[in-house]
Design an enzyme around this catalytic site. Structure first.
Site, PDB file in Angstrom:
ATOM      1  N   LYS A 215       0.810  -1.355   0.244  1.00 55.07           N
ATOM      2  CA  LYS A 215       0.012  -0.012  -0.132  1.00 55.07           C
ATOM      3  C   LYS A 215       0.843   1.176   0.043  1.00 55.07           C
ATOM      4  O   LYS A 215       2.140   1.140   0.214  1.00 55.07           O
ATOM      5  CB  LYS A 215      -1.066  -0.040   1.222  1.00 55.07           C
ATOM      6  CG  LYS A 215      -2.147  -0.770   0.728  1.00 55.07           C
ATOM      7  CD  LYS A 215      -3.430  -0.789   1.852  1.00 55.07           C
ATOM      8  CE  LYS A 215      -4.503  -1.606   1.471  1.00 55.07           C
ATOM      9  NZ  LYS A 215      -5.414  -1.984   2.567  1.00 55.07           N
ATOM     10  N   ARG A 249      -3.643  -9.819   5.076  1.00 55.43           N
ATOM     11  CA  ARG A 249      -3.862  -9.971   3.934  1.00 55.43           C
ATOM     12  C   ARG A 249      -2.680  -9.384   3.019  1.00 55.43           C
ATOM     13  O   ARG A 249      -2.208  -8.366   2.987  1.00 55.43           O
ATOM     14  CB  ARG A 249      -5.084  -9.012   3.470  1.00 55.43           C
ATOM     15  CG  ARG A 249      -5.735  -8.754   2.217  1.00 55.43           C
ATOM     16  CD  ARG A 249      -6.848  -7.973   1.890  1.00 55.43           C
ATOM     17  NE  ARG A 249      -7.640  -7.977   0.935  1.00 55.43           N
ATOM     18  CZ  ARG A 249      -7.256  -7.281   0.050  1.00 55.43           C
ATOM     19  NH1 ARG A 249      -6.064  -6.098   0.134  1.00 55.43           N
ATOM     20  NH2 ARG A 249      -7.706  -7.041  -1.181  1.00 55.43           N
TER      21      ARG A 249
HETATM   22  C1  8Y4 Z   1      -1.192  -1.624  -3.673  1.00 52.53           C
HETATM   23  C2  8Y4 Z   1      -1.686  -2.830  -3.382  1.00 52.53           C
HETATM   24  C3  8Y4 Z   1      -1.806  -0.388  -3.468  1.00 52.53           C
HETATM   25  C4  8Y4 Z   1      -3.012  -2.744  -3.290  1.00 52.53           C
HETATM   26  C5  8Y4 Z   1      -2.923  -0.485  -2.868  1.00 52.53           C
HETATM   27  C6  8Y4 Z   1      -3.746  -1.803  -2.694  1.00 52.53           C
HETATM   28  C7  8Y4 Z   1      -8.158  -4.171   2.102  1.00 52.53           C
HETATM   29  C8  8Y4 Z   1      -9.174  -5.168   1.973  1.00 52.53           C
HETATM   30  C9  8Y4 Z   1      -8.485  -4.124   0.051  1.00 52.53           C
HETATM   31  C10 8Y4 Z   1      -7.785  -3.984   3.507  1.00 52.53           C
HETATM   32  C11 8Y4 Z   1      -9.574  -5.981   4.027  1.00 52.53           C
HETATM   33  C12 8Y4 Z   1      -5.769  -2.733  -1.770  1.00 52.53           C
HETATM   34  C13 8Y4 Z   1     -10.219  -5.446  -0.218  1.00 52.53           C
HETATM   35  C14 8Y4 Z   1      -7.008  -2.156  -1.400  1.00 52.53           C
HETATM   36  N1  8Y4 Z   1      -7.723  -3.423   1.275  1.00 52.53           N
HETATM   37  N2  8Y4 Z   1      -9.944  -5.900   2.767  1.00 52.53           N
HETATM   38  N3  8Y4 Z   1      -9.511  -4.826   0.633  1.00 52.53           N
HETATM   39  N4  8Y4 Z   1      -8.570  -5.062   4.506  1.00 52.53           N
HETATM   40  N5  8Y4 Z   1     -10.302  -6.741   4.809  1.00 52.53           N
HETATM   41  N6  8Y4 Z   1      -4.964  -1.705  -2.149  1.00 52.53           N
HETATM   42  O1  8Y4 Z   1      -6.861  -3.491   3.986  1.00 52.53           O
HETATM   43  O2  8Y4 Z   1      -5.492  -3.646  -1.402  1.00 52.53           O
HETATM   44  S1  8Y4 Z   1      -8.411  -3.391  -1.448  1.00 52.53           S
END
Ligand code: 8Y4
Length: 267
Positions: A215, A249
């Protein structure tokens, strides 16, 4: 507690996205084939739960129609469920929750904490574990001007209130996990305060799920682009489990499983 939460060690939830931007080559068949291969790889690497999402929840992302979301996730769940690894459905829509569980998903992961129409009733009917995540604002605009007086206390209060409403709606406490929602309507400082204060969330006496993998907070701290954030992701995962997080996750299952083996050997 539900058997999915009963582990004595932290669990690894592997991210399997089926948004078009994650598999941009080829047609429908390739999407499905590539996603099944990725799931098989994660299983070999020791994943505990496979998180399948068909709606991009990245900042600024547009909402996806229910029909489109179903078309993305249901065939994939049907293909992966027979492999035997528990699947969580990353959705906020009641109809997608229902169809996904009918297709073989065993958990609901809702970044809207069951606030959308019909979601809480549907989750109560389905009787599967559910993760309630905190978000300030809506995906399109949540990073515009996040604001808190005390981010840890406010996020905890929100989650406690959602847990209470879930229980009143017939969702057993044994089925609920909570998530502070890193990056969802939070500045870098807010995200840092949340990770530093993660242990406070244990006061809720529920499994805590944490998603920090790759992130932007990790990019802001290290100056790395998205594909260069693995070491930072591992460091953040270990900090989270050190503060008693139950589920992590992640994108990089093999690397996280190795890091957690070291953690588990010492703890
Ligand atoms: C790079 C990779 C930059 C991924 C941003 C992202 C969470 C989640 C997401 C979380 C739970 C994401 C569906 C966003 N984040 N579910 N989901 N907790 N429970 N962004 O933190 O991964 S999606």
């Amino acid at each position: 507690m539900h058997k999915l939460y009963q582990s004595s060690r932290p669990l690894v939830m592997g991210i399997l996205n089926v948004t078009p931007d994650s598999f941009s080559d080829g047609g429908q068949f390739n999407h499905l084939g590539a996603a099944v291969k990725q799931a098989e790889r994660m299983i070999k690497e020791g994943v505990d739960i496979i998180d399948i999402g068909g709606e991009s929840t990245r900042p600024g992302a547009k909402p996806v129609s229910e029909t489109e979301e179903l078309a993305r996730v249901i065939p994939l769940i049907e293909a992966i469920a027979p492999l035997g690894t528990p699947i969580s459905i990353d959705t906020s829509k009641a109809e997608v929750m229902k169809a996904a569980v009918e297709a073989g998903a065993q958990m609901i992961n809702d970044v809207c904490a069951l606030q959308q129409e019909g979601a809480i009733e549907t989750a109560a009917e389905l009787q599967v574990p559910v993760c309630l995540m905190h978000m300030q604002g809506k995906p399109r605009s949540m990073q515009a001007s996040p604001s808190y007086e005390n981010v840890v206390l406010e996020v905890m209060a929100f989650l406690a209130q959602r847990v209470q409403l879930c229980e009143q709606s017939g969702i057993s406490r044994d089925l609920i996990s909570v998530d502070p929602g890193f990056g969802f309507g939070k500045s870098l400082e807010h995200n840092i305060e949340l990770l530093r204060g993660l242990e406070h969330f244990n006061q809720l006496q529920l499994p805590v799920l944490v998603g920090i993998s790759r992130k932007s907070m990790l990019g802001q701290i290290t100056g790395r682009e998205i594909n260069q954030r693995l070491p930072a992701s591992i460091a953040a995962a270990l900090i989270a489990v050190g503060k008693k997080a139950s589920i992590i996750r992640v994108h990089d299952v093999a690397e996280t499983v190795d890091a957690l083996k070291i953690f588990n050997a010492i703890n």
